[in-house]
Design a protein around this motif. Sequence first.
Motif, PDB file in Angstrom:
ATOM      1  N   GLY A   1       4.693   2.257 -22.438  1.00 38.55           N
ATOM      2  CA  GLY A   1       6.026   2.590 -22.932  1.00 38.55           C
ATOM      3  C   GLY A   1       6.968   3.009 -21.824  1.00 38.55           C
ATOM      4  N   ASP A   2       6.486   3.844 -20.890  1.00 38.04           N
ATOM      5  CA  ASP A   2       7.332   4.291 -19.779  1.00 38.04           C
ATOM      6  C   ASP A   2       7.685   3.139 -18.847  1.00 38.04           C
ATOM      7  OD1 ASP A   2       7.259   6.875 -20.729  1.00 38.04           O
ATOM      8  OD2 ASP A   2       5.582   7.488 -19.450  1.00 38.04           O
ATOM      9  N   ALA A   3       6.757   2.172 -18.682  1.00 37.68           N
ATOM     10  CA  ALA A   3       7.034   1.031 -17.805  1.00 37.68           C
ATOM     11  C   ALA A   3       8.151   0.163 -18.381  1.00 37.68           C
ATOM     12  CB  ALA A   3       5.762   0.210 -17.617  1.00 37.68           C
ATOM     13  N   LYS A   4       8.183   0.004 -19.706  1.00 40.61           N
ATOM     14  CA  LYS A   4       9.255  -0.776 -20.318  1.00 40.61           C
ATOM     15  C   LYS A   4      10.586  -0.027 -20.263  1.00 40.61           C
ATOM     16  CE  LYS A   4      10.426  -3.345 -24.512  1.00 40.61           C
ATOM     17  NZ  LYS A   4      10.000  -3.704 -25.888  1.00 40.61           N
ATOM     18  N   GLU A   5      10.531   1.299 -20.443  1.00 40.28           N
ATOM     19  CA  GLU A   5      11.763   2.089 -20.365  1.00 40.28           C
ATOM     20  C   GLU A   5      12.313   2.127 -18.944  1.00 40.28           C
ATOM     21  OE1 GLU A   5      10.939   5.916 -21.896  1.00 40.28           O
ATOM     22  OE2 GLU A   5      10.789   5.265 -23.994  1.00 40.28           O
TER      23      GLU A   5
ATOM     24  N   ARG B   1       0.830  -1.202   0.000  1.00 41.95           N
ATOM     25  CA  ARG B   1       0.000   0.000   0.000  1.00 41.95           C
ATOM     26  C   ARG B   1       0.865   1.254   0.000  1.00 41.95           C
ATOM     27  NH1 ARG B   1      -2.803  -1.398   3.848  1.00 41.95           N
ATOM     28  NH2 ARG B   1      -1.801  -0.302   5.592  1.00 41.95           N
ATOM     29  N   TYR B   2       1.928   1.263   0.809  1.00 41.40           N
ATOM     30  CA  TYR B   2       2.827   2.410   0.827  1.00 41.40           C
ATOM     31  C   TYR B   2       3.557   2.571  -0.504  1.00 41.40           C
ATOM     32  CZ  TYR B   2       2.198   2.784   5.903  1.00 41.40           C
ATOM     33  OH  TYR B   2       1.677   2.947   7.157  1.00 41.40           O
ATOM     34  N   THR B   3       3.984   1.468  -1.099  1.00 40.58           N
ATOM     35  CA  THR B   3       4.713   1.532  -2.362  1.00 40.58           C
ATOM     36  C   THR B   3       3.853   2.136  -3.461  1.00 40.58           C
ATOM     37  OG1 THR B   3       6.017  -0.411  -1.756  1.00 40.58           O
ATOM     38  CG2 THR B   3       5.955   0.187  -4.080  1.00 40.58           C
ATOM     39  N   ILE B   4       2.628   1.679  -3.581  1.00 39.09           N
ATOM     40  CA  ILE B   4       1.735   2.190  -4.627  1.00 39.09           C
ATOM     41  C   ILE B   4       1.403   3.657  -4.389  1.00 39.09           C
ATOM     42  CG2 ILE B   4      -0.539   1.927  -5.681  1.00 39.09           C
ATOM     43  CD1 ILE B   4      -0.367  -1.049  -5.118  1.00 39.09           C
ATOM     44  N   ALA B   5       1.122   4.019  -3.133  1.00 33.44           N
ATOM     45  CA  ALA B   5       0.766   5.408  -2.829  1.00 33.44           C
ATOM     46  C   ALA B   5       1.924   6.363  -3.108  1.00 33.44           C
ATOM     47  CB  ALA B   5       0.326   5.518  -1.367  1.00 33.44           C
ATOM     48  N   ASN B   6       3.138   6.000  -2.691  1.00 33.51           N
ATOM     49  CA  ASN B   6       4.288   6.878  -2.921  1.00 33.51           C
ATOM     50  C   ASN B   6       4.652   6.938  -4.399  1.00 33.51           C
ATOM     51  OD1 ASN B   6       4.315   7.157  -0.168  1.00 33.51           O
ATOM     52  ND2 ASN B   6       6.059   5.783   0.163  1.00 33.51           N
ATOM     53  N   ALA B   7       4.487   5.814  -5.112  1.00 34.08           N
ATOM     54  CA  ALA B   7       4.779   5.808  -6.542  1.00 34.08           C
ATOM     55  C   ALA B   7       3.815   6.695  -7.314  1.00 34.08           C
ATOM     56  CB  ALA B   7       4.730   4.378  -7.070  1.00 34.08           C
TER      57      ALA B   7
ATOM     58  N   ASP C   1       7.549  -8.762 -16.280  1.00 36.69           N
ATOM     59  CA  ASP C   1       6.691  -8.745 -15.100  1.00 36.69           C
ATOM     60  C   ASP C   1       6.796  -7.411 -14.367  1.00 36.69           C
ATOM     61  OD1 ASP C   1       5.910 -11.326 -15.657  1.00 36.69           O
ATOM     62  OD2 ASP C   1       7.422 -12.230 -14.347  1.00 36.69           O
ATOM     63  N   ILE C   2       8.006  -6.855 -14.326  1.00 36.34           N
ATOM     64  CA  ILE C   2       8.206  -5.560 -13.672  1.00 36.34           C
ATOM     65  C   ILE C   2       7.541  -4.455 -14.485  1.00 36.34           C
ATOM     66  CG2 ILE C   2       9.926  -3.970 -12.744  1.00 36.34           C
ATOM     67  CD1 ILE C   2       9.666  -6.790 -11.452  1.00 36.34           C
ATOM     68  N   ALA C   3       7.575  -4.566 -15.800  1.00 40.61           N
ATOM     69  CA  ALA C   3       6.894  -3.575 -16.634  1.00 40.61           C
ATOM     70  C   ALA C   3       5.390  -3.606 -16.388  1.00 40.61           C
ATOM     71  CB  ALA C   3       7.206  -3.826 -18.106  1.00 40.61           C
ATOM     72  N   ASN C   4       4.824  -4.792 -16.208  1.00 40.18           N
ATOM     73  CA  ASN C   4       3.398  -4.889 -15.875  1.00 40.18           C
ATOM     74  C   ASN C   4       3.103  -4.318 -14.496  1.00 40.18           C
ATOM     75  OD1 ASN C   4       2.822  -6.148 -18.324  1.00 40.18           O
ATOM     76  ND2 ASN C   4       3.165  -8.201 -17.492  1.00 40.18           N
ATOM     77  N   LEU C   5       4.043  -4.481 -13.563  1.00 39.14           N
ATOM     78  CA  LEU C   5       3.875  -3.894 -12.242  1.00 39.14           C
ATOM     79  C   LEU C   5       3.916  -2.371 -12.309  1.00 39.14           C
ATOM     80  CD1 LEU C   5       3.537  -4.591  -9.235  1.00 39.14           C
ATOM     81  CD2 LEU C   5       6.033  -4.589  -9.038  1.00 39.14           C
ATOM     82  N   GLY C   6       4.698  -1.851 -13.259  1.00 39.46           N
ATOM     83  CA  GLY C   6       4.744  -0.401 -13.440  1.00 39.46           C
ATOM     84  C   GLY C   6       3.409   0.184 -13.866  1.00 39.46           C
ATOM     85  N   LEU C   7       2.593  -0.612 -14.570  1.00 37.32           N
ATOM     86  CA  LEU C   7       1.250  -0.151 -14.929  1.00 37.32           C
ATOM     87  C   LEU C   7       0.404   0.061 -13.681  1.00 37.32           C
ATOM     88  CD1 LEU C   7       0.547  -2.507 -17.990  1.00 37.32           C
ATOM     89  CD2 LEU C   7       1.458  -0.174 -18.016  1.00 37.32           C
TER      90      LEU C   7
END
Length: 300
Positions: free
Chosen positions: A213-217, A165-171, A200-206
């Motif tokens: 595009g920014d998640a892959k970069e 919850r903290y990670t998503i809110a701060n991001a 998988d990390i790019a999908n987490l960036g969404l």
Amino acid sequence: MSVFMDLNLRPTAERSTLQSLLDTAAHLGYSAVAINYVFEPTSKKKQEIPKPTPTSELFDKLPTVQGRSRPIRVLNRLTIVASDASHFRPSAPEFRSFDLLAIHPTSEKLFHAACMTFDVDIICVTVTEKLPFFFKRAPVSGAVERGLVFELCYVPAIRDSTTRRYTIANAVCLLESCKGRNVILSSGAEKPLELRGPYDIANLGLLFGLSEGDAKEAVSSTCRSAVLHGETRKTASGTVYTKRLCTGPAHQACTDSTHQQEVTDPGSEAADEPAAKRARPAPAVTDSTAPAVTDSTAGQ
């Protein structure tokens, strides 16, 4: 084909665990990783900045990257957890031993200083607790213009629901200020099971609010920009140059052309004169005041 990087692997006391961590990163397709040494100074006593361990002493053999024919690249990174401005010493010679320099500010004043004045490559964002301040657009835009990147670690988001919850809110708070620019996603992993693949990390960036595009970069080209920024940070005026090496027949041609050039002493006066002027013969000198001599018998 994209070059994926994870710029935050934590060193462990056991070499076998660190070797397994590197093998897992190479198997997942990461072309480069950074071993992150965390330094948290205190005001009570003076502490020495840790020195990076050479790669040859950490790993017996570098694994080959999955899908590529080259071994994985290992970088050294130093992260300074700063709670006071005096904790960051820009003239410290120990900084030059690291390929990447990151700072983790714990207050709004230090965050503003890191964005605008500190000579670093990465600014870490707290993800395990609620931020004590809000991200303002002015310092964030200043950091983007200077080529700095902001780091979000995803491992706390997969450990438990509270840190998630903290990670998503701060991001989300950060991405509202930077508009998804200059953000990297790294693991901060200490165990091989904590690593995830780059897609998988790019999908987490969404989930954090990044576009596709920014998640892959965030796991590829933006990480590469941070590495290049670290290289320019250690050069004069931030200049990096490349030199082409001649090999094979081209090497002989370069050598022959070099020997044909005339070499002069740079300290001599002849070196300052053009070659055409040096080759020109000296003009004849005549005395205009000398009387003309005639042959008096010429008319007889």
